[in-house]
Design an enzyme around this catalytic site. Structure first.
Site, PDB file in Angstrom:
ATOM      1  CG  HIS A 163     -16.352  12.292 -41.140  1.00 41.25           C
ATOM      2  ND1 HIS A 163     -17.247  11.255 -41.087  1.00 41.25           N
ATOM      3  CD2 HIS A 163     -17.048  13.401 -40.745  1.00 41.25           C
ATOM      4  CE1 HIS A 163     -18.429  11.718 -40.696  1.00 41.25           C
ATOM      5  NE2 HIS A 163     -18.336  13.012 -40.495  1.00 41.25           N
ATOM      6  CG  HIS A 200     -26.568  18.848 -41.614  1.00 46.14           C
ATOM      7  ND1 HIS A 200     -26.507  19.017 -40.261  1.00 46.14           N
ATOM      8  CD2 HIS A 200     -25.481  18.101 -41.930  1.00 46.14           C
ATOM      9  CE1 HIS A 200     -25.444  18.402 -39.784  1.00 46.14           C
ATOM     10  NE2 HIS A 200     -24.805  17.851 -40.772  1.00 46.14           N
ATOM     11  CE1 TYR A 239     -18.520  21.306 -36.290  1.00 46.29           C
ATOM     12  CE2 TYR A 239     -17.863  19.738 -34.605  1.00 46.29           C
ATOM     13  CZ  TYR A 239     -18.067  20.056 -35.927  1.00 46.29           C
ATOM     14  OH  TYR A 239     -17.821  19.116 -36.887  1.00 46.29           O
ATOM     15  CG  HIS A 282     -15.830  21.789 -39.677  1.00 51.49           C
ATOM     16  ND1 HIS A 282     -16.217  22.094 -40.965  1.00 51.49           N
ATOM     17  CD2 HIS A 282     -16.324  20.552 -39.416  1.00 51.49           C
ATOM     18  CE1 HIS A 282     -16.918  21.088 -41.455  1.00 51.49           C
ATOM     19  NE2 HIS A 282     -16.992  20.134 -40.543  1.00 51.49           N
ATOM     20  CG  ASP A 332     -16.885  16.402 -38.254  1.00 50.31           C
ATOM     21  OD1 ASP A 332     -16.703  17.452 -38.876  1.00 50.31           O
ATOM     22  OD2 ASP A 332     -17.604  15.475 -38.684  1.00 50.31           O
ATOM     23  CD  GLU A 390     -21.816  14.877 -41.993  1.00 52.94           C
ATOM     24  OE1 GLU A 390     -21.139  14.782 -40.963  1.00 52.94           O
ATOM     25  OE2 GLU A 390     -22.969  15.345 -42.019  1.00 52.94           O
ATOM     26  CG  HIS A 403     -20.370  13.402 -36.004  1.00 48.77           C
ATOM     27  ND1 HIS A 403     -21.623  13.763 -36.450  1.00 48.77           N
ATOM     28  CD2 HIS A 403     -19.529  13.717 -36.996  1.00 48.77           C
ATOM     29  CE1 HIS A 403     -21.530  14.307 -37.655  1.00 48.77           C
ATOM     30  NE2 HIS A 403     -20.264  14.283 -38.005  1.00 48.77           N
ATOM     31  CG  ASP A 412     -18.769  18.268 -43.754  1.00 51.81           C
ATOM     32  OD1 ASP A 412     -19.038  17.061 -43.846  1.00 51.81           O
ATOM     33  OD2 ASP A 412     -18.561  18.831 -42.664  1.00 51.81           O
TER      34      ASP A 412
HETATM   35 FE1  FEO Z   1     -19.369  15.029 -39.902  1.00 50.25          FE
HETATM   36 FE2  FEO Z   1     -17.840  18.008 -40.744  1.00 50.25          FE
HETATM   37  O1  FEO Z   1     -18.809  16.422 -41.009  1.00 50.25           O
END
Ligand code: FEO
Length: 399
Positions: A78, A24, A197, A230, A163, A80, A144, A82
């Site tokens: 989380h 994104h 990151y 990640h 994250d 989100e 976040h 991903d």
């Molecule tokens: Fe806030 Fe890796 O997504």
């Protein structure tokens, strides 16, 4: 597939996105991973899932270890996508599993997936015993998103931080210590990607990060390993915690960063003269043209630099569109403790420097000096640019 075990009964079952180059808007030059973790005890828990396209890869990894139908809990640290994108796929198979998340996580998952799953909401201090292992939950709101939480494996002392502490880095390795392990070849790719990151995702939340690290210390939590969602797993967690403390406080290097765009080279000529002045003052310098480098790379440079100078030519009585776009991105990330200065050029009417200054001021930043030049900078103008570079360099050097 080889099973990847962090410790007895704790497996990495994520996916590697080798070809991802744009997350994104964040340029992921080294790809990414979506880390999910399977905890096998008397009961079985899956912590986080992977991006939707990779659900097959995650399920295959799980099947190497257990039958996914047997999963009792899916912890969603989380919302989100991903991390939650494969939640519907796993819940279709593990039909009796309970979804564990924060109250905000439940709201988000219901809104996004219209899921009617069996939810259990948790907050800091809540625990889930799955046999010999205990999952301990820590609310990590705004690290976040409002829904974020960490899951801590009490007996194994592993923090599954989602994250937090992540990096976008596709690799055949899973652990930090294995990257760049060729004999005689040294690098710090993992830390470099962790800084990028942090700068692009977590920089606005420095104050919250400092409080969260303090809260975890007060809870008496000992961390032997940090397994983010990640990138590489930190086998040396102190290294990344110390880096986060430094970044969150706004500590940086004595470095001057010059960021600019240019139309007919006047602003670029100024940028290079400023850079020369700063360099001659004896500090590290760096220069970036906004249409030649990915902004997410430049943001990492902002994180580590003490001084940031922004240059823009004038277009239609205002700043150049790339400078405007970059400043919008930069202001949203709320960098701390920087020294700012601005410069630019114009043909028949000025406006760029004023517009840049106004934008910086709207974010609470006050440039220490500004230079605006008509047409091409002459010797006098270049002298001013050099002096500005020297002045900023000297301030930065003095600390
Ligand atoms: Fe806030 Fe890796 O997504």
């Amino acid at each position: 597939m080889t099973k990847i075990e962090l410790t007895a009964g704790v497996y990495w079952v994520g996916a590697i996105d080798w070809n991802l180059r744009d997350f994104h808007g964040y340029t992921t030059l080294r790809g990414a991973t979506y880390n999910a973790y399977l905890i096998v005890d008397e009961k079985i828990a899956l912590v986080d899932t992977v991006k939707h396209d990779f659900s097959g890869e995650m399920l295959n990894r799980i099947r190497e270890i257990i039958d996914p139908e047997k999963i009792d809990y899916v912890v969603s640290n989380h919302v989100e996508m991903d991390h939650s994108g494969s939640l519907p796929a796993i819940m279709k198979i593990a039909t009796k599993a309970q979804v564990i998340c924060t109250e905000k996580g439940k709201e988000g998952l219901i809104r996004h997936f219209r899921g009617t799953w069996d939810f259990r909401t948790v907050k800091t201090g809540d625990e889930l015993k799955i046999g010999k292992k205990t999952l301990f939950f820590i609310n990590a709101s705004m690290l976040h998103w409002p829904d974020n939480m960490f899951t801590y494996l009490k007996e194994d002392k592993i923090l599954l931080s989602n994250d937090g502490f992540g990096q976008h880095l596709a690799s055949s390795f899973r652990f930090d210590e294995d990257v760049c392990s060729l004999a005689g070849y040294d690098c710090d790719t993992v830390m470099e990607e962790a800084a990028k990151y942090y700068a692009n995702i977590l920089m606005p939340f420095g104050g919250i990060i400092l409080k969260k690290i303090e809260e975890i210390r007060k809870l008496g939590i000992e961390i032997k390993m940090i397994a983010p969602s990640h990138g590489m797993i930190w086998t040396n967690p102190i290294k990344i915690i110390e880096a986060y403390l430094k970044w969150a406080k706004g500590e940086s290097k004595p470095k001057v960063l010059v960021i600019y765009d240019t139309m007919w080279n006047s602003t670029q000529t100024m940028a290079k003269e400023i850079l020369k002045g700063a360099s001659d003052s004896g500090v590290e310098v760096s220069l970036f043209h906004l249409r030649k480098t990915d902004w997410s790379e430049i943001i990492k440079e902002v994180l580590e630099s003490k001084a940031v100078l922004i240059g823009s030519p004038t277009l239609n009585n205002g700043m150049f569109p790339t400078v405007g776009g970059f400043l919008t991105y930069l202001m949203g990330l709320r960098p701390r403790n920087k020294l700012w200065a601005t410069f630019g050029s114009y043909g028949w009417a000025g406006g760029a420097v004023k517009a840049v200054n106004e934008k910086l001021k709207s974010g609470g930043y006050e440039p220490v000096e500004s230079i605006e030049v008509n047409f091409r900078p002459d010797e006098n103008d270049l002298g001013k640019c050099y002096a500005l570079g020297q002045k900023i360099g000297s301030i930065v050097k003095a600390g």
